[in-house]
Design a protein around this motif. Sequence first.
Motif, PDB file in Angstrom:
ATOM      1  N   GLN A  90       0.540  -1.725  -0.001  1.00  0.00           N
ATOM      2  CA  GLN A  90       0.144  -0.478   0.176  1.00  0.00           C
ATOM      3  C   GLN A  90       1.460   1.112  -0.009  1.00  0.00           C
ATOM      4  OE1 GLN A  90      -2.388   0.021   3.313  1.00  0.00           O
ATOM      5  NE2 GLN A  90      -3.237  -2.307   3.317  1.00  0.00           N
ATOM      6  N   PHE A  91       2.250   1.348   1.006  1.00  0.00           N
ATOM      7  CA  PHE A  91       3.022   2.366   1.003  1.00  0.00           C
ATOM      8  C   PHE A  91       3.666   2.300  -0.190  1.00  0.00           C
ATOM      9  CE2 PHE A  91       0.322   2.231   5.135  1.00  0.00           C
ATOM     10  CZ  PHE A  91       0.071   4.056   5.151  1.00  0.00           C
ATOM     11  N   GLY A  92       4.190   1.215  -0.033  1.00  0.00           N
ATOM     12  CA  GLY A  92       5.267   1.428  -1.364  1.00  0.00           C
ATOM     13  C   GLY A  92       4.031   2.035  -3.179  1.00  0.00           C
ATOM     14  N   LEU A  93       3.080   2.130  -2.795  1.00  0.00           N
ATOM     15  CA  LEU A  93       2.250   2.256  -4.556  1.00  0.00           C
ATOM     16  C   LEU A  93       2.342   4.056  -4.167  1.00  0.00           C
ATOM     17  CD1 LEU A  93      -0.722   0.428  -4.998  1.00  0.00           C
ATOM     18  CD2 LEU A  93      -0.806   3.267  -5.500  1.00  0.00           C
ATOM     19  N   ILE A  94       1.317   4.115  -2.657  1.00  0.00           N
ATOM     20  CA  ILE A  94       1.733   5.805  -2.282  1.00  0.00           C
ATOM     21  C   ILE A  94       2.874   6.512  -3.164  1.00  0.00           C
ATOM     22  CG2 ILE A  94       1.149   7.853  -1.186  1.00  0.00           C
ATOM     23  CD1 ILE A  94      -0.535   5.124   0.269  1.00  0.00           C
ATOM     24  N   ASP A  95       4.214   6.014  -2.267  1.00  0.00           N
ATOM     25  CA  ASP A  95       5.412   6.421  -2.200  1.00  0.00           C
ATOM     26  C   ASP A  95       6.080   7.304  -3.958  1.00  0.00           C
ATOM     27  OD1 ASP A  95       8.004   7.622  -1.001  1.00  0.00           O
ATOM     28  OD2 ASP A  95       8.736   5.687  -2.885  1.00  0.00           O
ATOM     29  N   ALA A  96       5.531   6.064  -4.743  1.00  0.00           N
ATOM     30  CA  ALA A  96       6.096   5.459  -6.228  1.00  0.00           C
ATOM     31  C   ALA A  96       5.684   7.100  -7.378  1.00  0.00           C
ATOM     32  CB  ALA A  96       5.293   4.005  -6.563  1.00  0.00           C
ATOM     33  N   LEU A  97       4.152   6.951  -6.397  1.00  0.00           N
ATOM     34  CA  LEU A  97       3.482   8.421  -7.196  1.00  0.00           C
ATOM     35  C   LEU A  97       4.171   9.756  -5.989  1.00  0.00           C
ATOM     36  CD1 LEU A  97      -0.223   7.123  -7.446  1.00  0.00           C
ATOM     37  CD2 LEU A  97       2.034   7.621  -9.008  1.00  0.00           C
ATOM     38  N   TYR A  98       4.597   9.638  -5.067  1.00  0.00           N
ATOM     39  CA  TYR A  98       4.296  10.802  -4.585  1.00  0.00           C
ATOM     40  C   TYR A  98       5.490  11.096  -3.889  1.00  0.00           C
ATOM     41  CZ  TYR A  98      -0.147  11.454  -5.723  1.00  0.00           C
ATOM     42  OH  TYR A  98      -1.979  11.542  -6.593  1.00  0.00           O
ATOM     43  N   PRO A  99       7.157  10.393  -4.117  1.00  0.00           N
ATOM     44  CA  PRO A  99       8.462   9.785  -3.319  1.00  0.00           C
ATOM     45  C   PRO A  99       8.600  11.265  -1.802  1.00  0.00           C
ATOM     46  CG  PRO A  99       8.544  10.755  -5.904  1.00  0.00           C
ATOM     47  CD  PRO A  99       7.212  10.771  -5.467  1.00  0.00           C
ATOM     48  N   GLY A 100       9.928  10.759  -1.960  1.00  0.00           N
ATOM     49  CA  GLY A 100       9.918  11.378  -0.254  1.00  0.00           C
ATOM     50  C   GLY A 100       9.091  12.473   0.221  1.00  0.00           C
ATOM     51  N   ARG A 101       7.618  12.391   0.446  1.00  0.00           N
ATOM     52  CA  ARG A 101       6.884  12.611   1.371  1.00  0.00           C
ATOM     53  C   ARG A 101       5.805  11.639   2.200  1.00  0.00           C
ATOM     54  NH1 ARG A 101       2.887  15.381  -2.545  1.00  0.00           N
ATOM     55  NH2 ARG A 101       2.470  16.147  -0.273  1.00  0.00           N
ATOM     56  N   ILE A 102       6.225  10.716   1.523  1.00  0.00           N
ATOM     57  CA  ILE A 102       5.487   9.592   2.955  1.00  0.00           C
ATOM     58  C   ILE A 102       5.704   9.038   3.896  1.00  0.00           C
ATOM     59  CG2 ILE A 102       3.856   7.683   1.820  1.00  0.00           C
ATOM     60  CD1 ILE A 102       3.088  10.084   1.092  1.00  0.00           C
ATOM     61  N   ASP A 103       4.477   9.035   4.567  1.00  0.00           N
ATOM     62  CA  ASP A 103       5.173   8.655   6.342  1.00  0.00           C
ATOM     63  C   ASP A 103       4.563   7.269   6.765  1.00  0.00           C
ATOM     64  OD1 ASP A 103       7.469  10.723   6.660  1.00  0.00           O
ATOM     65  OD2 ASP A 103       5.824  12.084   7.995  1.00  0.00           O
ATOM     66  N   LEU A 104       5.929   6.211   7.234  1.00  0.00           N
ATOM     67  CA  LEU A 104       4.739   4.874   7.467  1.00  0.00           C
ATOM     68  C   LEU A 104       4.319   4.610   8.656  1.00  0.00           C
ATOM     69  CD1 LEU A 104       3.196   2.308   7.204  1.00  0.00           C
ATOM     70  CD2 LEU A 104       5.180   1.576   6.262  1.00  0.00           C
ATOM     71  N   GLY A 105       3.732   4.954   9.673  1.00  0.00           N
ATOM     72  CA  GLY A 105       3.688   4.943  11.078  1.00  0.00           C
ATOM     73  C   GLY A 105       3.438   3.842  11.188  1.00  0.00           C
ATOM     74  N   LEU A 106       3.178   3.255  12.208  1.00  0.00           N
ATOM     75  CA  LEU A 106       3.020   1.714  12.496  1.00  0.00           C
ATOM     76  C   LEU A 106       2.882   2.059  14.204  1.00  0.00           C
ATOM     77  CD1 LEU A 106       5.760  -0.361  11.109  1.00  0.00           C
ATOM     78  CD2 LEU A 106       3.557   0.218   9.943  1.00  0.00           C
ATOM     79  N   GLY A 107       1.686   1.531  14.444  1.00  0.00           N
ATOM     80  CA  GLY A 107       1.096   1.061  15.553  1.00  0.00           C
ATOM     81  C   GLY A 107       0.240  -0.361  16.545  1.00  0.00           C
ATOM     82  N   ARG A 108       0.304  -0.597  17.766  1.00  0.00           N
ATOM     83  CA  ARG A 108      -0.042  -1.813  18.011  1.00  0.00           C
ATOM     84  C   ARG A 108      -1.356  -2.178  18.133  1.00  0.00           C
ATOM     85  NH1 ARG A 108       1.820  -3.233  22.886  1.00  0.00           N
ATOM     86  NH2 ARG A 108       1.760  -5.160  22.513  1.00  0.00           N
ATOM     87  N   SER A 109      -1.801  -0.986  18.361  1.00  0.00           N
ATOM     88  CA  SER A 109      -3.308  -0.995  18.986  1.00  0.00           C
ATOM     89  C   SER A 109      -3.959  -2.306  18.386  1.00  0.00           C
ATOM     90  CB  SER A 109      -4.263   0.085  19.044  1.00  0.00           C
ATOM     91  OG  SER A 109      -4.356   0.750  17.712  1.00  0.00           O
ATOM     92  N   GLY A 110      -4.301  -1.903  17.536  1.00  0.00           N
ATOM     93  CA  GLY A 110      -4.979  -3.936  16.876  1.00  0.00           C
ATOM     94  C   GLY A 110      -4.601  -5.141  18.063  1.00  0.00           C
ATOM     95  N   GLN A 111      -3.335  -5.170  18.465  1.00  0.00           N
ATOM     96  CA  GLN A 111      -3.028  -6.343  19.100  1.00  0.00           C
ATOM     97  C   GLN A 111      -2.707  -6.338  20.347  1.00  0.00           C
ATOM     98  OE1 GLN A 111       1.074  -5.236  17.501  1.00  0.00           O
ATOM     99  NE2 GLN A 111       1.261  -7.225  15.745  1.00  0.00           N
ATOM    100  N   ARG A 112      -3.032  -5.327  20.832  1.00  0.00           N
ATOM    101  CA  ARG A 112      -3.513  -5.079  22.613  1.00  0.00           C
ATOM    102  C   ARG A 112      -4.274  -6.179  23.744  1.00  0.00           C
ATOM    103  NH1 ARG A 112      -3.498  -0.333  25.353  1.00  0.00           N
ATOM    104  NH2 ARG A 112      -2.706  -1.317  27.071  1.00  0.00           N
ATOM    105  N   ARG A 113      -5.986  -6.470  22.298  1.00  0.00           N
ATOM    106  CA  ARG A 113      -6.797  -7.131  23.084  1.00  0.00           C
ATOM    107  C   ARG A 113      -6.404  -7.961  24.553  1.00  0.00           C
ATOM    108  NH1 ARG A 113     -11.074 -10.260  22.664  1.00  0.00           N
ATOM    109  NH2 ARG A 113     -12.625 -10.306  23.537  1.00  0.00           N
ATOM    110  N   THR A 114      -6.010  -9.455  24.230  1.00  0.00           N
ATOM    111  CA  THR A 114      -4.569  -9.990  24.627  1.00  0.00           C
ATOM    112  C   THR A 114      -4.295  -9.097  25.984  1.00  0.00           C
ATOM    113  OG1 THR A 114      -4.924 -11.650  22.399  1.00  0.00           O
ATOM    114  CG2 THR A 114      -3.337 -11.871  24.705  1.00  0.00           C
TER     115      THR A 114
END
Length: 375
Positions: A90-114
Amino acid sequence: MTSLSILDLSPVTSGGTVAEALRNTVDLARRAEEFGYRRYWLAEHHFAPGVASAAPAVLIALVAAATSTIRVGSGAVQLGHQTALAVVEQFGLIDALYPGRIDLGLGRSGQRRTELLAEADRPPAPPRQARLVDGLLIPEPFSFAALATSPVFALQSSLLQQPGARSPDFADQVDDIAALIAGTYRSEDGLAAHAVPGEGAGVELWILGSSGGQSAQVAGERGLPFAANYHVSPSNVLEAAQAYRKAFKPSRDLPAPRLVVSADVVVAEDDETARELASPYGLWVRSIRRGDGAIPFPTPAQAAAHEWTEEDRALVADRVTTQFVGSPRTVAERLRVLRDVTGADELLVTTITHDHADRVRSYELLAEEWAASGG
């Protein structure tokens, strides 16, 4: 000058629509670029009637297309709901069109239920009292453990994953994403895999976290920049910053720790007007804390009509008391305290008001004051 950036949830307001919220996001991004903000990040939230930002990669592409210089990214992709490959593509596709401007922020909130379920089974921790640290309010912590036992929460979690799916370890997913981008991915059997698009993407990798736990550790150990969420979990922001710096190891791209700290902000021409615009915030937070999902953001009149109980007030106290509300000078002074106490290299501002024009104006006033006062 310390940079200011924006975190946007694409809020749906009372009486408004998702389409309006998305158009407002694109408009605000354009204006933010004019005002001089450094980044424009989109959050990921699900099952929230008052939040339209459920698919950050889609919104990032729309915002990047509507702007030209501001960095655009995720704050954050919830890795518990996606595979490493899907995120990189997903982010590689966006970066291909808008190079040098994309930040990929990662979070683990979806893993915290356990973890939250385990927390709910343990005796409550000794209470930590609210305190001031060099002028910064560190409130009493709020526990989400009770929400983890809700049948509705369990249903939502199941809908966000394939049946029987189990979220991998967060650190392993971060490593897989980095390897896929670098083109060095190998399976346990030594087989190579290449993400197209994605391999070689120039995205800037970030970790977001609300405590001094695994997110801060992973960011530090891998030499990645880290965003600590004062606006989500203000009681833990100092521990998060400290844990990140303690774990930090220099990397090829980052020789020293790089910390962004978030804050909820509402600015108006004077303190009284700002307080009026911010008055629905407590009712909005209440809906989240009760497990109902963020409601459409109310009007000040709707908020004023709500009859608050002591239980309700306690439910939202940490968030309401740490929201930065006031005139440009008032808010800028408080943001400088947040920056100085946490040692933040950058501040990430999120503003929600009922009327879009007030939200745009809040960001404009803050940017003007920040620049005039030297940040």
